[in-house]
Design an enzyme around this catalytic site. Structure first.
Site, mmCIF file in Angstrom:
data_model
loop_
_atom_site.group_PDB
_atom_site.id
_atom_site.type_symbol
_atom_site.label_atom_id
_atom_site.label_comp_id
_atom_site.label_asym_id
_atom_site.label_seq_id
_atom_site.Cartn_x
_atom_site.Cartn_y
_atom_site.Cartn_z
ATOM 1 N N LYS A 296 67.047 69.134 67.882
ATOM 2 C CA LYS A 296 66.017 70.100 68.032
ATOM 3 C C LYS A 296 66.265 71.267 67.149
ATOM 4 O O LYS A 296 65.556 72.339 67.262
ATOM 5 C CB LYS A 296 65.553 70.146 69.341
ATOM 6 C CG LYS A 296 64.747 69.011 69.815
ATOM 7 C CD LYS A 296 64.406 68.960 71.320
ATOM 8 C CE LYS A 296 63.888 67.651 71.755
ATOM 9 N NZ LYS A 296 63.417 67.741 73.122
ATOM 10 N N GLN B 119 64.301 73.215 74.078
ATOM 11 C CA GLN B 119 63.068 73.425 73.084
ATOM 12 C C GLN B 119 63.333 74.918 72.610
ATOM 13 O O GLN B 119 62.706 75.236 71.576
ATOM 14 C CB GLN B 119 61.618 73.394 74.066
ATOM 15 C CG GLN B 119 60.490 72.906 73.120
ATOM 16 C CD GLN B 119 60.815 71.727 72.259
ATOM 17 O OE1 GLN B 119 60.499 71.845 71.137
ATOM 18 N NE2 GLN B 119 60.997 70.516 73.015
ATOM 19 N N CYS C 225 57.251 62.971 78.036
ATOM 20 C CA CYS C 225 58.216 62.989 79.053
ATOM 21 C C CYS C 225 57.893 64.138 80.249
ATOM 22 O O CYS C 225 58.910 64.537 80.898
ATOM 23 C CB CYS C 225 59.424 63.202 78.550
ATOM 24 S SG CYS C 225 59.969 61.854 77.635
HETATM 25 C C1 LIG Z 1 63.906 67.131 74.205
HETATM 26 C C2 LIG Z 1 63.917 67.846 75.557
HETATM 27 C C3 LIG Z 1 64.969 67.402 76.600
HETATM 28 C C4 LIG Z 1 65.502 65.977 76.115
HETATM 29 O O1 LIG Z 1 66.646 66.312 75.295
HETATM 30 P P1 LIG Z 1 67.409 64.956 74.627
HETATM 31 O O2 LIG Z 1 67.922 65.335 73.261
HETATM 32 O O3 LIG Z 1 66.390 63.624 74.669
HETATM 33 O O4 LIG Z 1 68.413 64.707 75.653
HETATM 34 C C5 LIG Z 1 64.889 67.818 77.858
HETATM 35 N N1 LIG Z 1 64.091 69.086 78.029
HETATM 36 C C6 LIG Z 1 63.075 69.608 76.986
HETATM 37 C C7 LIG Z 1 62.307 70.793 77.096
HETATM 38 C C8 LIG Z 1 63.058 69.071 75.763
HETATM 39 O O5 LIG Z 1 62.059 69.263 74.985
#
Ligand SMILES: *Cc1c(COP(=O)(O)O)cnc(C)c1O
Length: 411
Positions: free
Chosen positions: A231, A208, A369
């Site tokens: 991201k 993030q 998540c």
């Molecule tokens: C999106 C995210 C993940 C997981 O990333 P993936 O691309 O699904 O492997 C892990 N930690 C944080 C803080 C996230 O925002």
């Protein structure tokens, strides 16, 4: 990299993201689900198409021209990531399938080799499932103990409590740099220094943080840093594991196969050097190539400028949403990125999400998540709006109107 803060022309930036220009349920799309994945600008889309139209070939092994070109482009991305992270050595940059993949690599390779029964692993209450479950799996297998840094009600980590958890039993600390659910920016350098004082290694989940914060793994002095390209305005299914060279060299391979070997006989196989030791099989060549373009795109806007714009959106959204009666913002940490999580009195987040979608507004609802974090906060979930460079204050006004509509419909 631009050094002076120049306001970004957001309307021009929006033209780089064709996906934004569409109607959803009869309304102009407002995309506020950037913490789950952000959208891709035209140069990134073009880089993907260009690779497949001109250069597609398997890398490293071929001697023909296309294979050479693909390999050069692939390795140019590694160089780009090295400077993006300010890593000391190029071979410290390992390509993965994403943050989750990088954490599993460290848990399975470093963890199984160096952690033993009774050793302790510290994570925080803010972690994403992908920085919880791989450590639980390791603990189960190796008999290690998982300890959790608590938070206060604003969503800030309690560093005094963290201090108490640290001891000579602590072998590894895995902590998120920026919370995807609440937006909290953790004091990561302090967290790393405290872990090093007891001799633990530190993995930072930068999924993030990477698109919002200037990164410098040498200044942070983290042992591992993981991120996901999707991201970062880049493609899905591609990520990076940074690790300090000496530590990576001491770790056994995680997956076996082509590319990660020097020599194979049925009696014995010798492994390749870094970084290839950890890159078994044909990687996501096109996506790796396109990541360089994504990083160049961010640089062309200036990462500081992007952060500044998102910060203004955060302040504006916080102010506007706070004025709504019956709405409570969840997560008011001292330092935050552009993420606003909220709950509405008497209204389930799922209903909120469905109605907002009918109004063309894409938000994320649920536990993000981070189920243990939600249960610590006494919530089943929240509604989360998260911002990227192409978002505007007008769109936040649309969200505010949307929330008022939700309240009216559910009254
Ligand atoms: C999106 C995210 C993940 C997981 O990333 P993936 O691309 O699904 O492997 C892990 N930690 C944080 C803080 C996230 O925002």
């Amino acid at each position: 990299m631009q050094s002076v803060l120049a306001p970004i022309d957001i309307q021009r930036v929006r033209q780089d993201f064709p996906i934004l220009d569409q109607m959803v349920n009869g309304k102009q799309l407002v995309y506020f689900d950037n913490a789950a994945t952000n959208q891709k600008p035209i140069p990134v889309l073009n880089a993907l198409a260009h690779y497949y139209e001109h250069d597609n070939a398997n890398i490293h092994r071929g001697i023909h021209t296309l294979a050479e070109r693909a390999t050069q482009d692939f390795e140019a991305s590694r160089q780009k990531i090295k400077s993006f992270l300010n890593a000391e050595h190029i071979e410290e940059v390992i390509f993965t399938y994403g943050t989750t993949d990088g954490i599993n690599l460290v848990a399975q390779s470093y963890g199984r080799k160096f952690l033993n029964a009774g050793d302790e692993i510290i994570i925080s209450t803010l972690e994403h499932h992908s920085n919880i479950v791989p450590w639980q799996m390791l603990c189960e297998e190796r008999g290690c103990v998982l300890r959790i840094i608590p938070i206060d009600n604003n969503g800030d980590l309690l560093l005094d409590e963290y201090e108490k958890l640290l001891s000579e039993r602590t072998k590894l600390v895995a902590c998120v740099h920026v919370s995807n659910a609440l937006g909290t920016i953790n004091p990561i350098k302090t967290i790393i220094d405290m872990a090093h004082r007891v001799g633990a290694v530190v993995l930072v989940d930068g999924a993030q943080a990477s698109s919002h914060i200037e990164l410098d793994v040498q200044a942070m002095d983290c042992d591992f840093y993981v991120l996901s390209a999707h991201k970062l305005y880049g493609p899905t299914g591609m990520g990076v594991l940074y690790g300090k060279r000496d530590i990576l060299n001491a770790m056994p391979p995680y997956r076996g196969g082509g590319e990660m070997i020097k020599e194979v006989t049925f009696e014995k196989t010798t492994y390749n050097d870094l970084p290839y030791k950890f890159e078994a099989g044909t990687p996501n060549i096109a996506d790796v190539v396109a990541v360089r373009t994504a990083l160049e795109y961010m640089e062309s806007l200036g990462k500081e400028n992007i952060a500044q714009h998102e910060h203004e959106l955060l302040l504006y959204a916080t102010e506007q949403l706070s004025d709504i009666r019956g709405l409570r913002i969840v997560g008011q940490a001292k330092e935050k990125i552009g993420v606003v999580s909220f709950v509405l009195d008497g209204i389930h987040h799922q209903d909120t999400g469905v109605i907002l979608d009918q109004l063309g507004i894409a938000v994320r609802t649920g536990h993000h998540c981070t189920q243990p974090l939600m249960s610590r906060l006494g919530l089943a979930g929240t509604t989360r709006a998260s911002f990227a460079v192409y978002n505007t204050k007008d769109e936040i006004d649309r969200l505010v109107q949307g929330v008022l509509r939700v309240q009216k419909m559910m009254a």
